[in-house]
Each structure stands twice: as structure tokens, then as C-alpha cells.
Design a protein around this motif. Structure first.
Motif, PDB file in Angstrom:
ATOM      1  N   VAL A 134       3.821 -27.838  33.770  1.00 42.03           N
ATOM      2  CA  VAL A 134       3.150 -29.092  33.435  1.00 42.03           C
ATOM      3  C   VAL A 134       3.926 -29.777  32.327  1.00 42.03           C
ATOM      4  N   LEU A 135       4.100 -31.089  32.462  1.00 40.69           N
ATOM      5  CA  LEU A 135       4.731 -31.895  31.424  1.00 40.69           C
ATOM      6  C   LEU A 135       3.749 -32.973  30.974  1.00 40.69           C
ATOM      7  N   TYR A 136       3.451 -32.992  29.688  1.00 37.84           N
ATOM      8  CA  TYR A 136       2.641 -34.057  29.094  1.00 37.84           C
ATOM      9  C   TYR A 136       3.594 -35.140  28.591  1.00 37.84           C
ATOM     10  N   ASP A 137       3.567 -36.292  29.209  1.00 38.71           N
ATOM     11  CA  ASP A 137       4.418 -37.427  28.828  1.00 38.71           C
ATOM     12  C   ASP A 137       3.586 -38.322  27.913  1.00 38.71           C
ATOM     13  N   VAL A 138       3.707 -38.119  26.592  1.00 36.80           N
ATOM     14  CA  VAL A 138       2.769 -38.712  25.623  1.00 36.80           C
ATOM     15  C   VAL A 138       3.239 -40.096  25.184  1.00 36.80           C
ATOM     16  N   HIS A 139       2.370 -41.082  25.388  1.00 42.70           N
ATOM     17  CA  HIS A 139       2.628 -42.473  25.010  1.00 42.70           C
ATOM     18  C   HIS A 139       1.419 -43.033  24.267  1.00 42.70           C
ATOM     19  N   SER A 140       1.500 -44.316  23.921  1.00 44.82           N
ATOM     20  CA  SER A 140       0.359 -45.008  23.334  1.00 44.82           C
ATOM     21  C   SER A 140       0.347 -46.446  23.839  1.00 44.82           C
ATOM     22  N   TYR A 141      -0.777 -47.129  23.629  1.00 48.61           N
ATOM     23  CA  TYR A 141      -0.825 -48.538  24.043  1.00 48.61           C
ATOM     24  C   TYR A 141      -1.683 -49.355  23.081  1.00 48.61           C
ATOM     25  N   ASN A 142      -1.368 -50.643  23.015  1.00 48.66           N
ATOM     26  CA  ASN A 142      -2.063 -51.568  22.124  1.00 48.66           C
ATOM     27  C   ASN A 142      -3.354 -52.068  22.774  1.00 48.66           C
ATOM     28  N   HIS A 143      -4.354 -52.300  21.938  1.00 47.55           N
ATOM     29  CA  HIS A 143      -5.629 -52.810  22.448  1.00 47.55           C
ATOM     30  C   HIS A 143      -6.149 -53.977  21.608  1.00 47.55           C
ATOM     31  N   ARG A 144      -5.270 -54.499  20.742  1.00 52.52           N
ATOM     32  CA  ARG A 144      -5.649 -55.664  19.920  1.00 52.52           C
ATOM     33  C   ARG A 144      -4.541 -56.720  20.012  1.00 52.52           C
ATOM     34  N   ARG A 145      -4.107 -57.002  21.207  1.00 53.51           N
ATOM     35  CA  ARG A 145      -2.956 -57.882  21.398  1.00 53.51           C
ATOM     36  C   ARG A 145      -3.242 -59.334  21.015  1.00 53.51           C
ATOM     37  N   ASP A 146      -4.494 -59.734  20.937  1.00 59.51           N
ATOM     38  CA  ASP A 146      -4.802 -61.126  20.608  1.00 59.51           C
ATOM     39  C   ASP A 146      -4.567 -61.462  19.148  1.00 59.51           C
ATOM     40  N   GLY A 147      -4.378 -60.450  18.305  1.00 59.44           N
ATOM     41  CA  GLY A 147      -4.109 -60.715  16.898  1.00 59.44           C
ATOM     42  C   GLY A 147      -4.782 -59.709  15.994  1.00 59.44           C
ATOM     43  N   ALA A 148      -4.264 -59.628  14.763  1.00 62.38           N
ATOM     44  CA  ALA A 148      -4.757 -58.619  13.824  1.00 62.38           C
ATOM     45  C   ALA A 148      -6.224 -58.816  13.477  1.00 62.38           C
TER      46      ALA A 148
END
Length: 267
Positions: A134-148
Motif C-alpha cells: 500500500v502506498l499513501y500518496d499524501v497531499h492537501s487542498y485549499n478550502h478558502r480560495r475566495d480570500g483570507a
């Protein structure tokens, strides 16, 4: 942050077992020559990278961490697409002072792509000789793209962990996937149980497809996209306690997943 001369990627941990974690977009380093051609500001670049995903995978037994920025070479894309050439290749961001990037600079970046897959292949060939892995391909993603200062994206479409299985043979390895999701999703943290769902936002990209193509009878690659609730995606400030909790939770999936792998392999 000035560019550094670090190795492009590094292997760590114990590779004698059957589970590996990768963090291929966590890197922020640039070669001096790449940095000299880049006009993309550092804050935007950092926001599109996956900071701290190496720390989230730190409790897994075998680890591969990439130190170079995806804006130098994106190891989750096929070779011909791994260097962003036009803004449309990079979310309409202007990356380079001149377009196209000089061929010699591009080729030196692509050499990293070649070396990465060659060296990972050598390692995983030895793992696969012992049986399925098994390979865990660890990433992340943004969820506030409209602004800070704008609201975050709706939770119903943005799980805390998106498990991408788009290129996986789920008929064969579904028990492994289900065990992973149930174990991680059942973990109690300070923020409650972790919201884990499959193929809601992402289905996985080149690394997972490469694993499944090279090891059709042995490789199980899960693309794990952690929503950036563990940091401020606009300032880059980490929530160290949340990172530690996610790392522990991911580490606690290892034994159940390997047991499920053994049961699936025995059929």
C-alpha cells in the motif's frame, strides 16, 4: 525564502515492510536557475504547494519526501506535463519571466522527474517482490480560495480527507480501501471524528496511476488529500497540534490496513 541546494527528494524510515507514505508536493525549494526565471510570488507558490504533508505522514514506516517545489517540477504529472509551461498549466498563474522556459532549464527539471520515478521504482520493485503493498500518496487542498477573510468552502463538498481511488482496482482491493476509511474516519480528535470520503474532490493523479500500471497485481495507491484545516492556507501558519493529531491518526491506520491487505491477498 532563498532557494536551497537540498537534494530533490529523500527516502526515510524502514522499507522492509509493505506500506509506504509519500509527500511529493510538500517541497518548497528551487534550484538557483529556476528561481531566477520565476516571477510567481512566494506566498502564492506556497499556497498551491502542500506544506506539512511530510509531517502528516511521519508516523508511517517508510517515507519518501520531495523537497523541490511543484513549480519546478510536478511529480504528480506525467513527464511531458511535469514542468508548467503556460498559465493554464498552473491554475492560470503566471510562473515564468519568459515563456516558454528555456529548454535546458526545463530538461534539468525533467531530469528530477526521471530520477524520482527510477529510484522509487527500484525501491518498490523490492517491496513488490515480497507481495502486495500500500502506498499513501499524501497531499492537501485549499478550502478558502475566495480570500483570507471569506467563508470556507461548503463542508458537504469538501471532506477533511478525500481518498482518491480513481485508478484503483476496487473490486480486488476494496476491503483495503474500506478498512483505511473506517479506521481513519473513526479516529476521535479534538475536532471530533475525521470526515473521510472517497472521490468527492479528487480521484488521484499520475503517481497513483503509475503505481497501478507498474504493479497491477501488487500496488494499492491511495491519494490522500487533507483539507488545510491544519493550517492557515493564506498565511502558511501551521496548527501544530492538529498536524500531530492527523499524523497519529494516519499512523494508526497502518496495522489495520496491512491486516486487510493480507486477507485480500490470501483470496
Amino acid at each position: 525564502m532563498p532557494p536551497t541546494s537540498n537534494d530533490a527528494f529523500s527516502f526515510d524510515g524502514d522499507w522492509s515492510g509493505q506500506l509506504v507514505a509519500t509527500a511529493i508536493h510538500t517541497g518548497h525549494d528551487l534550484r538557483e536557475e529556476t528561481a531566477s526565471h520565476m516571477v510567481l510570488d512566494e506566498a502564492t507558490r506556497l499556497r498551491e504547494e502542500d506544506p506539512f504533508t511530510d509531517a502528516i505522514g511521519a508516523a508511517c514506516p517508510a517515507r519518501l519526501v520531495v523537497h523541490r517545489s511543484r513549480f519546478e517540477v510536478d511529480l504528480n504529472r506525467a513527464r511531458e506535463e511535469a514542468v508548467y509551461r503556460r498559465p493554464e498549466d498552473a491554475w492560470d498563474l503566471g510562473v515564468w519571466r519568459e515563456t516558454p522556459l528555456p529548454d535546458d532549464v526545463t530538461e534539468r527539471s525533467l531530469a528530477i522527474h526521471d530520477a524520482f520515478y527510477a529510484e522509487l521504482g527500484e525501491r518498490l520493485d523490492r517491496v513488490a517482490e515480497r507481495g502486495p503493498f500500500v502506498l499513501y500518496d499524501v497531499h492537501s487542498y485549499n478550502h478558502r480560495r475566495d480570500g483570507a477573510d471569506e467563508p470556507e468552502a461548503p463542508g458537504e463538498d469538501n471532506p477533511e480527507v478525500n481518498v482518491g481511488t480513481g485508478s484503483l482496482d476496487r473490486d480486488r482491493w476494496g476491503d483495503v480501501v474500506d478498512t483505511f476509511m473506517t479506521t481513519l474516519g473513526g479516529t476521535q480528535t479534538a475536532g471530533g471524528e475525521i470526515d473521510v470520503r472517497e472521490n468527492v474532490r479528487f480521484k488521484g493523479a499520475h503517481l497513483c496511476a503509475w503505481v497501478h500500471g507498474r504493479y497491477p497485481d501488487h500496488g494499492i495507491a491511495l491519494a490522500l488529500e487533507f483539507k488545510k484545516t491544519y493550517m492557515d492556507e493564506w498565511t502558511g501558519q501551521p496548527d501544530r497540534a492538529r498536524i500531530a493529531a492527523l499524523a497519529q491518526a494516519l499512523g494508526e491506520t497502518v496495522d489495520p490496513v496491512l491486516r486487510a491487505l493480507g486477507s485480500s491477498s490470501a483470496r
